[in-house]
Enzyme design. Structure first.
Site, PDB file in Angstrom:
ATOM      1  N   LYS A  37     -39.275  63.868 -60.590  1.00  0.00           N
ATOM      2  CA  LYS A  37     -39.526  65.231 -60.278  1.00  0.00           C
ATOM      3  C   LYS A  37     -40.508  65.140 -59.100  1.00  0.00           C
ATOM      4  O   LYS A  37     -41.161  64.278 -58.508  1.00  0.00           O
ATOM      5  CB  LYS A  37     -40.682  66.124 -61.290  1.00  0.00           C
ATOM      6  CG  LYS A  37     -41.798  64.878 -61.931  1.00  0.00           C
ATOM      7  CD  LYS A  37     -42.161  65.117 -63.175  1.00  0.00           C
ATOM      8  CE  LYS A  37     -43.117  64.662 -63.213  1.00  0.00           C
ATOM      9  NZ  LYS A  37     -44.527  64.915 -63.661  1.00  0.00           N
ATOM     10  N   TYR A 274     -62.300  72.953 -34.369  1.00  0.00           N
ATOM     11  CA  TYR A 274     -62.484  74.312 -34.535  1.00  0.00           C
ATOM     12  C   TYR A 274     -63.673  74.533 -34.910  1.00  0.00           C
ATOM     13  O   TYR A 274     -64.283  73.544 -35.208  1.00  0.00           O
ATOM     14  CB  TYR A 274     -61.229  74.733 -35.206  1.00  0.00           C
ATOM     15  CG  TYR A 274     -60.373  74.935 -34.510  1.00  0.00           C
ATOM     16  CD1 TYR A 274     -60.013  76.284 -34.009  1.00  0.00           C
ATOM     17  CD2 TYR A 274     -59.131  74.227 -34.971  1.00  0.00           C
ATOM     18  CE1 TYR A 274     -58.854  76.008 -33.381  1.00  0.00           C
ATOM     19  CE2 TYR A 274     -57.940  74.666 -35.077  1.00  0.00           C
ATOM     20  CZ  TYR A 274     -57.981  75.684 -33.803  1.00  0.00           C
ATOM     21  OH  TYR A 274     -56.524  76.081 -32.715  1.00  0.00           O
ATOM     22  N   MET A 322     -53.944  71.953 -37.691  1.00  0.00           N
ATOM     23  CA  MET A 322     -52.276  72.306 -38.031  1.00  0.00           C
ATOM     24  C   MET A 322     -51.981  71.218 -37.522  1.00  0.00           C
ATOM     25  O   MET A 322     -50.980  71.249 -39.030  1.00  0.00           O
ATOM     26  CB  MET A 322     -51.945  73.912 -37.834  1.00  0.00           C
ATOM     27  CG  MET A 322     -50.419  74.043 -39.004  1.00  0.00           C
ATOM     28  SD  MET A 322     -50.047  75.901 -38.271  1.00  0.00           S
ATOM     29  CE  MET A 322     -51.563  76.194 -39.107  1.00  0.00           C
TER      30      MET A 322
END
Length: 390
Positions: A37, A274, A322
């Site tokens: 799964k 950041y 990101m």
């Protein structure tokens, strides 16, 4: 050398080794179900399923019916148990694709029975009982008792008597088999064993009884019964630090890698990423690497985690972005654009495991490997051959 920004290398030979090693822990008559799964725990469902079946597994476990259909569409014909809930209106797909559906309550089973009889078909099912997990299944628990509650036995018998359902199996799932203290797991197994005995006494024996997950497969041989369900262990990861690792030698099947995109010398007092949350304490060299939280690198590792560059452990500095992450490589000579960087896995004799990353995040290795996102290509290695799934 590939030109991917980030990628996961999957060693299918390691999967084969792990399945064979786990099967060797069981009795010859005991079947092994490979849990594939969640895209094979991030490793690739169809690729892992094929190798597992070649290496000793005789059945597959998935969470959702669409995963089972994907396996069938890839030509896999082995028995597949859908462990999660499936709406009764998908009964025709279960029958046509020869799937085994889990049923967890009488009302759910009745709905499936009506759907099956309406189309003149029979659906194969396994009945799940909750012996102390507190999740899916007929509740058997009476606090303070190891015997199942009488209502649970009646409900189970009612499920087994429904038309349109072929009840081939009954199973439960352990909550604490990966703990050194097996008190809770033993109590669960006692409830399950007693329920099975009561079904047999009522003239309703079930052919396939299964309870053991990876941890119980390793530590609790008395729970193996007719089938075991191996999940995390087939991917070479132990269920926890508390299972007896001396019983089976597993090989991690996944490595997560990226590359250096830029190298820059910076002075002391230089802020990184950041929020300017990290300031260099001295002149150093930064490597910007092409992996970020959109790839599955958890942002909580910002200024906490490590990666391998040229066989050396180097720290992550500043906030993970990101698509990019910064490393302090001031102590590693000659780092260059294009160098391979290991997020977890081996490099030049050094190793960072998924377990180490999980510990840093106060989570489990399962989450680490299943969090790697779909934009990360999987590169499969099997003997001398390799293949890529984008």
């Amino acid at each position: 050398m590939n030109d991917f920004s980030a990628w996961a290398e999957i060693d299918l030979d390691a999967v084969a080794h792990n399945v064979a090693a786990l099967k060797a822990l069981t009795r010859p008559a005991c079947r092994l179900m490979a849990a594939v799964k969640a895209d094979g725990y991030g490793h690739g469902m169809c690729e892992v399923a094929s190798v597992a079946l070649e290496s000793g597994a005789s059945a597959l476990g998935v969470s959702r019916i669409d995963e089972a259909l994907d396996l069938r569409n890839h030509g896999i014909t082995a028995p597949i148990l859908v462990l999660g809930h499936t709406p009764a209106h998908r009964c025709r797909e279960m029958v046509d694709q020869n799937l085994i559906q889990t049923v967890c309550a009488l009302a759910e089973a009745q709905a499936l029975s009506r759907a099956a009889t309406a189309i003149g078909a029979t659906v194969s099912v396994h009945l799940k009982v909750d012996t102390g997990m507190g999740r899916l299944g007929i509740n058997t628990v009476v606090p303070g008792r190891t015997a199942p509650q009488e209502a649970a036995v009646k409900e189970a018998l009612a499920v087994l008597d429904l038309p349109g359902l072929a009840a081939e199996g009954v199973f439960t799932h352990f909550a604490c088999a990966d703990s050194a203290d097996k008190t809770h797991a033993n109590a669960q197994f006692k409830r399950f064993s007693t329920l099975i005995q009561e079904l047999e006494a009522a003239g309703r024996p079930v052919a396939v009884r299964h309870a053991a997950n990876s941890a119980a497969l390793i530590d609790m041989p008395e729970t193996h019964l007719d089938m075991v369900r191996a999940g995390i262990a087939i991917y070479g990861l132990y269920p926890s630090a508390e299972v007896d690792r001396q019983k089976v030698a597993l090989k991690p099947a996944m490595a997560f890698k990226t590359r250096v995109a830029q190298v820059k010398k910076v002075p002391a007092g230089f802020t990184v990423s950041y929020g300017a949350t990290y300031t260099t304490p001295k002149p150093t060299v930064l490597a910007v690497v092409s992996v970020g939280y959109a790839d599955g690198l958890n942002r909580l590792l910002s200024s906490r985690g490590f990666m391998l560059v040229r066989g050396c452990r180097v720290p992550l500095v500043g906030r993970i972005c990101m698509d990019l992450t910064m490393l302090d490589v001031g102590g590693v000579p000659d780092v260059a654009v294009g160098d391979e960087v290991v997020i977890f896995g081996s490099q030049n004799g050094a190793f960072i495991g998924a377990d180490e990353i999980a510990d840093a995040l106060n989570t489990i290795s399962y989450e680490v490997v299943t969090s790697i996102t779909g934009r990360v290509p999987r590169v499969y290695c099997n003997g001398s051959s390799s293949a890529v799934r984008r």
